[in-house]
Design a protein around this motif. Structure first.
Motif, short mmCIF file in Angstrom:
data_model
loop_
_atom_site.label_atom_id
_atom_site.label_comp_id
_atom_site.label_asym_id
_atom_site.label_seq_id
_atom_site.Cartn_x
_atom_site.Cartn_y
_atom_site.Cartn_z
N PHE A 61 22.30 -51.42 11.78
CA PHE A 61 21.14 -52.12 12.33
C PHE A 61 21.17 -52.09 13.86
O PHE A 61 20.16 -51.80 14.50
N ARG B 168 20.47 -48.41 15.14
CA ARG B 168 19.07 -48.00 15.04
C ARG B 168 18.19 -48.77 16.02
O ARG B 168 17.29 -48.20 16.64
N SER B 169 18.43 -50.06 16.13
CA SER B 169 17.65 -50.87 17.08
C SER B 169 17.84 -50.37 18.50
O SER B 169 16.88 -50.27 19.28
N TYR C 248 15.73 -47.20 19.31
CA TYR C 248 14.34 -47.45 19.69
C TYR C 248 14.27 -47.93 21.14
O TYR C 248 13.39 -47.52 21.90
N LYS D 253 6.25 -46.51 10.21
CA LYS D 253 6.79 -47.86 10.02
C LYS D 253 5.74 -48.84 9.52
O LYS D 253 6.06 -49.99 9.23
N VAL E 274 12.33 -52.38 15.50
CA VAL E 274 13.39 -53.35 15.19
C VAL E 274 13.00 -54.20 13.99
O VAL E 274 13.85 -54.50 13.13
N GLU F 153 13.72 -52.29 10.89
CA GLU F 153 15.16 -52.23 10.60
C GLU F 153 15.67 -53.58 10.10
O GLU F 153 16.59 -53.63 9.28
N GLN F 154 15.09 -54.67 10.57
CA GLN F 154 15.49 -55.99 10.09
C GLN F 154 15.15 -56.17 8.62
O GLN F 154 15.92 -56.78 7.86
N ASN G 156 15.06 -53.71 6.43
CA ASN G 156 16.11 -52.94 5.75
C ASN G 156 17.37 -53.78 5.57
O ASN G 156 17.98 -53.81 4.49
N GLU H 84 17.38 -49.21 1.86
CA GLU H 84 16.52 -48.42 2.74
C GLU H 84 15.08 -48.50 2.22
O GLU H 84 14.75 -47.92 1.18
#
Length: 286
Positions: free
Chosen positions: A1, A4-5, A8, A98, A272, A275-276, A278, A284
């Protein structure tokens, strides 16, 4: 997490730094041209000073961007255990991907099935139930039956004896351990219920944040387009030709930079938030 955050964030910070570089170059050429005209008496010196002030503001904002970028880059390097410069490649289409519509009930169902913390709480609950069953079984007295044969030394020849034994105390066996096991089961039930409530609350909360990020992104995408950069270039050229006044030019320039920063924040917010989801759901979904 976190990785990936940070990707971005790095992507958008790098794009902003490039845009600031272009603006500083353009503004520098305007300042140089106006300094020449100021020496000839065609442009007031205060206008040149005002433009230099705008340039200093831009450089200060760019320095802050570089500092933030560097701090985030260090996090990524630590996660990847490398000293190489990491430059994420994230296209505009990634943010469009997204944007999805989710059922809250389905996400909660997935989270209950996939979240490790909740599954661990259920396992502890099951263990407590099994432990209570075991302690209750141990409360049943262990009755032992035995036989013995004696050919001559007993009261009778060829004597066959049969008997049984029961441990004492008979009626209060293992009650203390049973009580402890019952309390442990009750505790694990509470913890499992608490974990479920927390999980459901998190899914609802983060889904709400995600939906808000999607709405912001959709509105911003309609408002922000290539017209911004085209207009910025046109304003600069008009100012150099004397068709736009200093105050109007500076106001536009400052508003343009604020729009760039706001749009970048909206993109990061969407990435973000996805991803949160996820992370909260435990699988996923993006």
């Amino acid at each position: 997490f976190q990785l990936r955050s940070s990707f971005y964030y790095l992507d958008q910070q790098a794009a902003l730094i490039v845009k600031y570089d272009n603006q500083i170059k353009m503004l520098t050429s305007i300042i140089e041209a106006n300094e020449v005209q100021s020496k000839k008496g065609n442009v007031p010196l205060k206008d040149v000073v005002r433009l230099k002030g705008v340039s200093l503001d831009l450089r200060g904002e760019k320095a802050d961007l570089i500092r933030q970028y560097t701090e985030e880059l260090l996090k990524v390097q630590a996660l990847l255990q490398t000293d190489q410069i990491i430059q994420p490649v994230i296209g505009a289409s990634v943010f469009n991907q997204k944007v999805k519509v989710f059922s809250q009930d389905e996400l909660i169902k997935d989270a209950l099935s996939n979240r490790p913390d909740f599954q661990i709480a259920l396992r502890y609950k099951e263990l407590a139930e099994q432990n209570l069953k075991m302690e209750k079984r141990m409360a049943i007295p262990d009755m032992n039956v035995f036989t013995a044969y004696d050919q001559r030394s007993g009261a009778f020849n060829n004597q066959l004896n049969v008997g049984f034994s029961i441990p004492l105390p008979l009626w209060n066996r293992n009650q203390g351990n049973i009580k402890i096991a019952e309390l442990q089961k009750q505790q694990q039930n509470y913890l499992a219920d608490q974990s479920e409530i927390r999980l459901i609350t998190e899914v609802k909360g983060y889904l709400s944040m995600y939906n808000r990020a999607v709405r912001d992104f959709e509105v911003a995408s309609q408002l922000y387009n290539d017209d911004f950069d085209f207009t910025a270039l046109g304003m600069s050229q008009s100012f150099q030709k004397g068709n736009v006044g200093l105050i109007e030019f500076v106001d536009f320039f400052e508003s343009y930079n604020e729009a760039l920063g706001d749009y970048s924040k909206i993109l990061v917010q969407l990435g973000v938030a996805a991803e949160q989801l996820n992370l909260i759901v435990g699988k996923e979904i993006f």
